[in-house]
Scaffold this motif. Structure first.
Motif, PDB file in Angstrom:
ATOM      1  N   GLU A   1       0.845  -1.206   0.000  1.00 39.02           N
ATOM      2  CA  GLU A   1       0.000   0.000   0.000  1.00 39.02           C
ATOM      3  C   GLU A   1       0.872   1.245   0.000  1.00 39.02           C
ATOM      4  O   GLU A   1       0.606   2.193  -0.728  1.00 39.02           O
ATOM      5  N   GLN A   2       1.912   1.222   0.838  1.00 43.83           N
ATOM      6  CA  GLN A   2       2.818   2.373   0.881  1.00 43.83           C
ATOM      7  C   GLN A   2       3.518   2.548  -0.461  1.00 43.83           C
ATOM      8  O   GLN A   2       3.681   3.652  -0.941  1.00 43.83           O
ATOM      9  N   LEU A   3       3.889   1.434  -1.048  1.00 43.60           N
ATOM     10  CA  LEU A   3       4.573   1.488  -2.335  1.00 43.60           C
ATOM     11  C   LEU A   3       3.643   2.064  -3.403  1.00 43.60           C
ATOM     12  O   LEU A   3       4.033   2.938  -4.166  1.00 43.60           O
ATOM     13  N   THR A   4       2.391   1.632  -3.393  1.00 43.71           N
ATOM     14  CA  THR A   4       1.466   2.163  -4.394  1.00 43.71           C
ATOM     15  C   THR A   4       1.200   3.648  -4.134  1.00 43.71           C
ATOM     16  O   THR A   4       1.070   4.416  -5.078  1.00 43.71           O
ATOM     17  N   ALA A   5       1.150   4.059  -2.854  1.00 45.77           N
ATOM     18  CA  ALA A   5       0.957   5.472  -2.545  1.00 45.77           C
ATOM     19  C   ALA A   5       2.148   6.278  -3.054  1.00 45.77           C
ATOM     20  O   ALA A   5       1.986   7.344  -3.655  1.00 45.77           O
ATOM     21  N   ALA A   6       3.345   5.733  -2.846  1.00 40.83           N
ATOM     22  CA  ALA A   6       4.553   6.412  -3.330  1.00 40.83           C
ATOM     23  C   ALA A   6       4.546   6.452  -4.857  1.00 40.83           C
ATOM     24  O   ALA A   6       4.920   7.461  -5.459  1.00 40.83           O
ATOM     25  N   GLN A   7       4.115   5.341  -5.459  1.00 36.26           N
ATOM     26  CA  GLN A   7       4.057   5.307  -6.924  1.00 36.26           C
ATOM     27  C   GLN A   7       3.036   6.310  -7.446  1.00 36.26           C
ATOM     28  O   GLN A   7       3.267   6.987  -8.444  1.00 36.26           O
ATOM     29  N   LYS A   8       1.888   6.409  -6.754  1.00 34.17           N
ATOM     30  CA  LYS A   8       0.867   7.385  -7.166  1.00 34.17           C
ATOM     31  C   LYS A   8       1.427   8.804  -7.081  1.00 34.17           C
ATOM     32  O   LYS A   8       1.205   9.617  -7.971  1.00 34.17           O
ATOM     33  N   GLN A   9       2.142   9.075  -5.980  1.00 35.93           N
ATOM     34  CA  GLN A   9       2.729  10.408  -5.810  1.00 35.93           C
ATOM     35  C   GLN A   9       3.742  10.692  -6.914  1.00 35.93           C
ATOM     36  O   GLN A   9       3.756  11.779  -7.495  1.00 35.93           O
ATOM     37  N   LEU A  10       4.565   9.695  -7.228  1.00 33.41           N
ATOM     38  CA  LEU A  10       5.562   9.836  -8.294  1.00 33.41           C
ATOM     39  C   LEU A  10       4.865  10.060  -9.641  1.00 33.41           C
ATOM     40  O   LEU A  10       5.274  10.912 -10.432  1.00 33.41           O
ATOM     41  N   LEU A  11       3.794   9.302  -9.873  1.00 31.74           N
ATOM     42  CA  LEU A  11       3.032   9.448 -11.117  1.00 31.74           C
ATOM     43  C   LEU A  11       2.448  10.858 -11.225  1.00 31.74           C
ATOM     44  O   LEU A  11       2.507  11.487 -12.284  1.00 31.74           O
ATOM     45  N   ARG A  12       1.895  11.354 -10.096  1.00 32.46           N
ATOM     46  CA  ARG A  12       1.338  12.715 -10.086  1.00 32.46           C
ATOM     47  C   ARG A  12       2.419  13.745 -10.404  1.00 32.46           C
ATOM     48  O   ARG A  12       2.193  14.677 -11.164  1.00 32.46           O
ATOM     49  N   LYS A  13       3.586  13.554  -9.797  1.00 32.96           N
ATOM     50  CA  LYS A  13       4.682  14.501 -10.046  1.00 32.96           C
ATOM     51  C   LYS A  13       5.106  14.462 -11.510  1.00 32.96           C
ATOM     52  O   LYS A  13       5.379  15.498 -12.104  1.00 32.96           O
ATOM     53  N   ARG A  14       5.150  13.258 -12.076  1.00 35.71           N
ATOM     54  CA  ARG A  14       5.489  13.140 -13.501  1.00 35.71           C
ATOM     55  C   ARG A  14       4.446  13.826 -14.370  1.00 35.71           C
ATOM     56  O   ARG A  14       4.773  14.496 -15.347  1.00 35.71           O
ATOM     57  N   GLN A  15       3.158  13.643 -14.035  1.00 32.07           N
ATOM     58  CA  GLN A  15       2.094  14.284 -14.806  1.00 32.07           C
ATOM     59  C   GLN A  15       2.202  15.809 -14.713  1.00 32.07           C
ATOM     60  O   GLN A  15       2.027  16.514 -15.706  1.00 32.07           O
ATOM     61  N   ASP A  16       2.485  16.308 -13.506  1.00 32.60           N
ATOM     62  CA  ASP A  16       2.657  17.755 -13.341  1.00 32.60           C
ATOM     63  C   ASP A  16       3.820  18.262 -14.184  1.00 32.60           C
ATOM     64  O   ASP A  16       3.715  19.296 -14.845  1.00 32.60           O
ATOM     65  N   LEU A  17       4.919  17.516 -14.146  1.00 29.03           N
ATOM     66  CA  LEU A  17       6.095  17.909 -14.914  1.00 29.03           C
ATOM     67  C   LEU A  17       5.785  17.919 -16.409  1.00 29.03           C
ATOM     68  O   LEU A  17       6.151  18.868 -17.124  1.00 29.03           O
ATOM     69  N   ASP A  18       5.085  16.884 -16.868  1.00 33.05           N
ATOM     70  CA  ASP A  18       4.695  16.826 -18.284  1.00 33.05           C
ATOM     71  C   ASP A  18       3.789  18.003 -18.641  1.00 33.05           C
ATOM     72  O   ASP A  18       3.937  18.625 -19.694  1.00 33.05           O
ATOM     73  N   PHE A  19       2.840  18.317 -17.752  1.00 36.09           N
ATOM     74  CA  PHE A  19       1.930  19.450 -17.975  1.00 36.09           C
ATOM     75  C   PHE A  19       2.725  20.740 -18.126  1.00 36.09           C
ATOM     76  O   PHE A  19       2.496  21.513 -19.053  1.00 36.09           O
ATOM     77  N   TRP A  20       3.674  20.964 -17.208  1.00 37.41           N
ATOM     78  CA  TRP A  20       4.470  22.199 -17.265  1.00 37.41           C
ATOM     79  C   TRP A  20       5.330  22.230 -18.520  1.00 37.41           C
ATOM     80  O   TRP A  20       5.514  23.285 -19.125  1.00 37.41           O
ATOM     81  N   LYS A  21       5.879  21.071 -18.913  1.00 39.78           N
ATOM     82  CA  LYS A  21       6.696  21.030 -20.132  1.00 39.78           C
ATOM     83  C   LYS A  21       5.853  21.368 -21.358  1.00 39.78           C
ATOM     84  O   LYS A  21       6.279  22.109 -22.235  1.00 39.78           O
ATOM     85  N   LYS A  22       4.647  20.787 -21.421  1.00 40.14           N
ATOM     86  CA  LYS A  22       3.775  21.035 -22.572  1.00 40.14           C
ATOM     87  C   LYS A  22       3.328  22.486 -22.635  1.00 40.14           C
ATOM     88  O   LYS A  22       3.248  23.081 -23.704  1.00 40.14           O
ATOM     89  N   ASN A  23       2.988  23.054 -21.493  1.00 38.79           N
ATOM     90  CA  ASN A  23       2.390  24.390 -21.458  1.00 38.79           C
ATOM     91  C   ASN A  23       3.373  25.496 -21.112  1.00 38.79           C
ATOM     92  O   ASN A  23       2.960  26.631 -20.901  1.00 38.79           O
ATOM     93  N   ALA A  24       4.672  25.178 -21.064  1.00 38.83           N
ATOM     94  CA  ALA A  24       5.671  26.188 -20.676  1.00 38.83           C
ATOM     95  C   ALA A  24       5.631  27.398 -21.612  1.00 38.83           C
ATOM     96  O   ALA A  24       5.707  28.540 -21.160  1.00 38.83           O
ATOM     97  N   LEU A  25       5.495  27.140 -22.911  1.00 40.18           N
ATOM     98  CA  LEU A  25       5.492  28.240 -23.876  1.00 40.18           C
ATOM     99  C   LEU A  25       4.273  29.148 -23.680  1.00 40.18           C
ATOM    100  O   LEU A  25       4.395  30.376 -23.678  1.00 40.18           O
TER     101      LEU A  25
END
Length: 90
Positions: free
Chosen positions: A11-35
């Motif tokens: 459960e902790q691992l999946t929570a950590a994975q979810k958090q990592l996934l969220r951070k990756r999605q945020d990073l992708d969002f910022w990369k796409k919309n940076a311009l």
């Protein structure tokens, strides 16, 4: 008891994975919309700068006009005190 412990760690691992996934999605969002974000920031910065320059210019102009009006008023007072120019006092 061993199964419970294993269940908790997954459960902790999946929570950590979810958090990592969220951070990756945020990073992708910022990369796409940076311009877009940069251009919006530039537009906002230019608008704020233009407003500040406009207010500064308006203030300087109005102060200059007040000084000019004071000078005109002072000249008018001096001429009024001296009196009208007639043939006898010119």
């Amino acid at each position: 008891s061993g199964a419970e412990h294993a269940g908790r760690s997954t459960e902790q691992l999946t929570a950590a994975q979810k958090q990592l996934l969220r951070k990756r999605q945020d990073l992708d969002f910022w990369k796409k919309n940076a311009l877009k974000i940069r251009s919006r920031n530039r537009i906002a910065g230019l608008a704020i700068g233009a407003f500040v320059i406009g207010m500064f210019s308006y203030t300087i102009l109005s102060v200059k006009q007040e000084r000019i009006m004071e000078d005109i008023d002072n000249e008018a007072k001096i001429n009024y005190i001296r009196g009208p120019r007639t043939g006898t006092n010119s």
